[in-house]
Design a protein around this motif. Structure first.
Motif, PDB file in Angstrom:
ATOM      1  N   THR A  72       1.167  -0.504   6.103  1.00 52.99           N
ATOM      2  CA  THR A  72       2.417   0.154   5.698  1.00 52.99           C
ATOM      3  C   THR A  72       2.245   1.653   5.496  1.00 52.99           C
ATOM      4  OG1 THR A  72       1.933  -0.331   3.365  1.00 52.99           O
ATOM      5  CG2 THR A  72       3.271  -1.936   4.569  1.00 52.99           C
ATOM      6  N   VAL A  73       1.010   2.132   5.561  1.00 53.99           N
ATOM      7  CA  VAL A  73       0.752   3.555   5.354  1.00 53.99           C
ATOM      8  C   VAL A  73      -0.546   3.911   6.068  1.00 53.99           C
ATOM      9  CG1 VAL A  73      -0.546   3.220   3.205  1.00 53.99           C
ATOM     10  CG2 VAL A  73       0.663   5.388   3.585  1.00 53.99           C
ATOM     11  N   SER A  74      -0.706   5.173   6.389  1.00 48.23           N
ATOM     12  CA  SER A  74      -1.934   5.640   7.035  1.00 48.23           C
ATOM     13  C   SER A  74      -3.036   5.807   5.983  1.00 48.23           C
ATOM     14  CB  SER A  74      -1.668   6.969   7.742  1.00 48.23           C
ATOM     15  OG  SER A  74      -2.859   7.668   7.977  1.00 48.23           O
ATOM     16  N   LYS A  75      -4.218   5.292   6.287  1.00 47.85           N
ATOM     17  CA  LYS A  75      -5.355   5.450   5.371  1.00 47.85           C
ATOM     18  C   LYS A  75      -5.706   6.923   5.201  1.00 47.85           C
ATOM     19  CE  LYS A  75     -10.068   3.849   4.485  1.00 47.85           C
ATOM     20  NZ  LYS A  75     -11.204   3.019   4.975  1.00 47.85           N
ATOM     21  N   ALA A  76      -5.546   7.679   6.272  1.00 43.92           N
ATOM     22  CA  ALA A  76      -5.838   9.111   6.201  1.00 43.92           C
ATOM     23  C   ALA A  76      -4.933   9.810   5.191  1.00 43.92           C
ATOM     24  CB  ALA A  76      -5.679   9.752   7.578  1.00 43.92           C
ATOM     25  N   ASP A  77      -3.670   9.392   5.116  1.00 43.01           N
ATOM     26  CA  ASP A  77      -2.739   9.988   4.144  1.00 43.01           C
ATOM     27  C   ASP A  77      -3.198   9.723   2.712  1.00 43.01           C
ATOM     28  OD1 ASP A  77      -1.151  10.992   6.143  1.00 43.01           O
ATOM     29  OD2 ASP A  77       0.339   9.381   6.059  1.00 43.01           O
ATOM     30  N   ILE A  78      -3.682   8.499   2.477  1.00 40.35           N
ATOM     31  CA  ILE A  78      -4.177   8.154   1.137  1.00 40.35           C
ATOM     32  C   ILE A  78      -5.392   9.004   0.794  1.00 40.35           C
ATOM     33  CG2 ILE A  78      -5.096   6.309  -0.315  1.00 40.35           C
ATOM     34  CD1 ILE A  78      -3.651   4.302   1.507  1.00 40.35           C
ATOM     35  N   LEU A  79      -6.325   9.101   1.734  1.00 41.72           N
ATOM     36  CA  LEU A  79      -7.553   9.872   1.496  1.00 41.72           C
ATOM     37  C   LEU A  79      -7.249  11.345   1.249  1.00 41.72           C
ATOM     38  CD1 LEU A  79      -9.895   8.289   4.210  1.00 41.72           C
ATOM     39  CD2 LEU A  79     -10.040   7.963   1.724  1.00 41.72           C
ATOM     40  N   GLU A  80      -6.234  11.871   1.938  1.00 39.17           N
ATOM     41  CA  GLU A  80      -5.879  13.280   1.754  1.00 39.17           C
ATOM     42  C   GLU A  80      -5.446  13.547   0.313  1.00 39.17           C
ATOM     43  OE1 GLU A  80      -3.273  16.749   3.945  1.00 39.17           O
ATOM     44  OE2 GLU A  80      -2.479  14.700   3.945  1.00 39.17           O
ATOM     45  N   TYR A  81      -4.608  12.670  -0.243  1.00 39.94           N
ATOM     46  CA  TYR A  81      -4.156  12.871  -1.626  1.00 39.94           C
ATOM     47  C   TYR A  81      -5.292  12.647  -2.630  1.00 39.94           C
ATOM     48  CZ  TYR A  81       0.764  13.872  -1.003  1.00 39.94           C
ATOM     49  OH  TYR A  81       1.954  14.494  -0.710  1.00 39.94           O
ATOM     50  N   LEU A  82      -6.170  11.704  -2.340  1.00 37.49           N
ATOM     51  CA  LEU A  82      -7.335  11.511  -3.209  1.00 37.49           C
ATOM     52  C   LEU A  82      -8.217  12.761  -3.202  1.00 37.49           C
ATOM     53  CD1 LEU A  82      -8.387   7.806  -2.532  1.00 37.49           C
ATOM     54  CD2 LEU A  82      -7.784   8.790  -4.753  1.00 37.49           C
TER      55      LEU A  82
ATOM     56  N   ALA B  22       0.843  -1.203   0.000  1.00 37.27           N
ATOM     57  CA  ALA B  22       0.000   0.000   0.000  1.00 37.27           C
ATOM     58  C   ALA B  22       0.878   1.253   0.000  1.00 37.27           C
ATOM     59  CB  ALA B  22      -0.919  -0.006   1.217  1.00 37.27           C
ATOM     60  N   HIS B  23       1.976   1.205   0.762  1.00 40.60           N
ATOM     61  CA  HIS B  23       2.866   2.372   0.810  1.00 40.60           C
ATOM     62  C   HIS B  23       3.552   2.603  -0.527  1.00 40.60           C
ATOM     63  CE1 HIS B  23       6.373   4.867   1.896  1.00 40.60           C
ATOM     64  NE2 HIS B  23       5.581   5.340   2.838  1.00 40.60           N
ATOM     65  N   ASP B  24       3.924   1.536  -1.240  1.00 42.67           N
ATOM     66  CA  ASP B  24       4.540   1.680  -2.560  1.00 42.67           C
ATOM     67  C   ASP B  24       3.562   2.340  -3.537  1.00 42.67           C
ATOM     68  OD1 ASP B  24       6.808   0.348  -1.603  1.00 42.67           O
ATOM     69  OD2 ASP B  24       6.022  -1.613  -2.204  1.00 42.67           O
ATOM     70  N   CYS B  25       2.313   1.872  -3.508  1.00 37.58           N
ATOM     71  CA  CYS B  25       1.285   2.455  -4.389  1.00 37.58           C
ATOM     72  C   CYS B  25       1.030   3.912  -4.021  1.00 37.58           C
ATOM     73  CB  CYS B  25      -0.016   1.653  -4.299  1.00 37.58           C
ATOM     74  SG  CYS B  25       0.119  -0.049  -4.882  1.00 37.58           S
ATOM     75  N   TYR B  26       0.996   4.168  -2.713  1.00 38.18           N
ATOM     76  CA  TYR B  26       0.835   5.545  -2.224  1.00 38.18           C
ATOM     77  C   TYR B  26       1.961   6.437  -2.737  1.00 38.18           C
ATOM     78  CZ  TYR B  26       1.384   9.361   1.168  1.00 38.18           C
ATOM     79  OH  TYR B  26       1.564  10.587   1.748  1.00 38.18           O
ATOM     80  N   GLU B  27       3.189   5.934  -2.690  1.00 37.55           N
ATOM     81  CA  GLU B  27       4.336   6.727  -3.138  1.00 37.55           C
ATOM     82  C   GLU B  27       4.235   7.029  -4.634  1.00 37.55           C
ATOM     83  OE1 GLU B  27       7.380   9.131  -2.908  1.00 37.55           O
ATOM     84  OE2 GLU B  27       6.610   8.106  -1.135  1.00 37.55           O
ATOM     85  N   LEU B  28       3.787   6.060  -5.423  1.00 37.71           N
ATOM     86  CA  LEU B  28       3.577   6.311  -6.855  1.00 37.71           C
ATOM     87  C   LEU B  28       2.527   7.400  -7.056  1.00 37.71           C
ATOM     88  CD1 LEU B  28       3.674   2.719  -8.396  1.00 37.71           C
ATOM     89  CD2 LEU B  28       5.156   4.636  -9.023  1.00 37.71           C
ATOM     90  N   GLY B  29       1.430   7.300  -6.299  1.00 39.68           N
ATOM     91  CA  GLY B  29       0.386   8.323  -6.398  1.00 39.68           C
ATOM     92  C   GLY B  29       0.885   9.689  -5.967  1.00 39.68           C
TER      93      GLY B  29
END
Length: 548
Positions: free
Chosen positions: A212-222, A175-182
């Motif tokens: 591996t990553v915070s869900k909140a961090d993903i939602l923030e970028y989305l 999840a963190h790798d995908c997050y980093e790509l995003g």
């Protein structure tokens, strides 16, 4: 750092509530049983704070241990075959990510406690000449992966699962790798890829036992990405979800208020009513729609280029039926004793492929000599004549002279024997190696009329012909494609392609426009000669006929 926290906690505890039975200071605690009894409060506070400290330390060390195992996995996978490992673009991206984003996290975890580790690494870097990737390397790797995804139409979930064009390569993304790509694509203003990779990060997050990553961090970028593409309602919805997870998020409340104000100013609500340009809160990315939109924006040539990269040729059958293979004696008596295998690829312009021409020993020598000299590939600015890097050419190159090694001299001699052209006015042997998503977009090798300064410093005229040598097989991708001809040529180790860039009257042949497709899997090594006009007067006489 942690010892300071323990002492600070002890101080604050005595400041708030005086648990000690007496108030006298420095007058001998040992002199009173009451004071000695009071020391039990001190010891109790010490125990509690040490327990807290050890809990934090264990958590920190467990995180370090997890990251160490991730680093070790890279080494273990690479130990089987370095070339095969690097040939997987997912591995290459992860390697750079480990030494940039993940390394920064390690540094933060060991700061204060691991100064000796950092010092040792610094010394080793200086002593062994170790090099560390920069943030721009990580960004370039992410762009390379996106280029591969777009060119070869790779499904996001399959790519994250380690599947490239239907073949599983054994390395998946967290999840963190995908997050980093995003995150990288967001920084590049590429919100389409931000959306699809952050969505994939959410899917991977849901499946992870150890997050591996915070869900909140993903939602923030989305949410950011939705806002940047004009979907205020979706940005508001995602930010609300983020704040439910992390009510104290530092940017969340301000962003939420801003999105709400934007809707109010437009007289709109979260419920979409007609096409008001503020988006739909439940909108998802339409991949096919975005692909069509992208191809329309890129234009016909780019669409043809990518089509050819996927192996979808469009050479007419009327031309294919006239192509033949033969044994060729080239332009030198030596080849009468040992003719070479020649395959016609196109007739006008005449493009031919010579099989099994370069030996493995020659290839190994070329790689060995070129590797220490590699520099980022450049293109010539047609206005100034200066060499400069460009995003449409991603590779590293080096140049070799004929006298540097017997094997290199053999290559120069073979080029002359095959073509009959004078190699004295050729540019030196250029060796190229392609990295993650490495490519060279559609271009001409010759200088056009408006490129007045091109090759002026050489004094040898225009590039009359190109001789391209393949020095590795490429598992997937990496084809040489001729966009105006519909021709796609897969690299084959030891083979050589030849064509004339100019008509016999000296005018450039527009049909020779070609490109190097991005390497999807494997490694690509090529060499080439750009042979110039000067000295070819008798081998290829001039003609006034523009079609010769």
């Amino acid at each position: 750092m942690y010892r300071t926290l323990v002492l600070a906690s002890l101080v604050s505890a005595t400041e708030v509530i005086n648990k000690f039975p007496s108030v006298g200071e420095d007058d001998g605690l040992f002199t009173s049983s009451v004071d000695l009894e009071g020391l039990l409060w001190t010891e109790a506070e010490l125990v509690e704070n040490l327990e807290n400290y050890i809990t934090v330390e264990y958590k920190r060390l467990r995180k370090l241990e997890t990251m160490l195992q991730d680093f070790k996995q890279i080494q273990e996978r690479a130990s089987e075959s370095t070339e095969k490992f690097i040939g997987n673009p997912i591995n290459s991206f992860l390697l750079i990510k480990k030494l940039t984003t993940d390394w920064k996290e390690v540094q933060a975890l060991v700061q204060g406690e691991g100064d000796r580790l950092l010092t040792n690494l610094t010394k080793q870097r200086e002593y062994y000449g170790l090099r560390w990737p920069k943030d721009e390397d990580l960004n370039g790797a992410a762009i390379g992966l996106m280029r591969l995804q777009d060119t070869y139409r790779l499904d996001t979930n399959s790519l994250a699962s380690g599947i490239l064009n239907g073949k599983y390569y054994g390395t998946s993304l967290s999840a963190h790798d995908c997050y980093e790509l995003g995150r990288q694509t967001y920084n590049n203003g590429d919100y389409f890829h931000t959306n699809i990779w952050m969505d994939e990060a959410l899917r991977q997050y849901a499946e992870e036992t150890e997050k591996t990553v915070s869900k909140a961090d993903i939602l923030e970028y989305l949410a950011f990405s939705a806002y940047m593409t004009g979907n205020i309602r979706r940005a508001l919805k995602l930010t609300t979800e983020m704040l439910e997870l992390e009510p104290e998020h530092p940017r969340g409340p301000g962003n939420l208020e801003y999105y709400e104000q934007t809707l109010r100013k437009k007289g709109a609500t979260m419920q979409k009513r007609g096409e008001d340009g503020l988006g739909d809160a439940d909108e998802s990315v339409n991949i096919l729609k975005e692909q069509r939109k992208r191809e329309e924006e890129l234009g016909e040539e780019r669409a043809s280029y990518e089509q050819l990269c996927r192996g979808e040729e469009f050479v007419p059958e009327s031309i294919k039926s006239r192509l033949v293979c033969r044994y060729s004696t080239g332009k030198h008596p030596f080849l009468k004793l040992g003719p070479v295998k020649e395959e016609e690829l196109y007739l006008s312009p005449r493009i031919v492929l010579f099989h099994d021409l370069i030996t493995n020993q020659e290839i190994d020598t070329i790689k060995r000599l070129a590797s220490p000299r590699f520099k980022r590939a450049t293109v010539q600015n047609y206005k100034t004549g200066e060499l400069e890097t460009a995003n449409y050419r991603i590779s590293k190159t080096a140049w070799l002279k004929d006298y540097e090694h017997e094997h290199v001299g053999n290559i120069y001699r073979k080029a002359n024997q095959l073509t009959g052209l004078n190699m004295e006015t050729s540019e030196e042997l250029q060796v190229s190696n392609y990295g993650i998503g490495g490519h060279y977009e559609p271009h001409y090798d010759f200088a056009r009329r408006e490129e007045k300064n091109a090759f002026a410093s050489l004094g040898t005229g225009n590039r009359i012909a190109t001789l391209l040598m393949y020095e590795s097989d490429v598992e997937q991708g990496g084809a040489t494609v001729f966009t105006n001809l519909g021709l796609s040529l897969k690299p084959k180790k030891g083979s050589v392609v030849f064509w004339y860039n100019l008509h016999a009257n000296g005018e450039g042949d527009d049909s020779t426009r070609h490109a190097a497709c991005p390497v999807l899997a494997g490694t690509k090594w090529v060499s080439n000669f750009w042979i110039h006009e000067r000295g070819q007067e008798f081998t290829r006489p001039c003609s006034t006929d523009p079609y010769v």
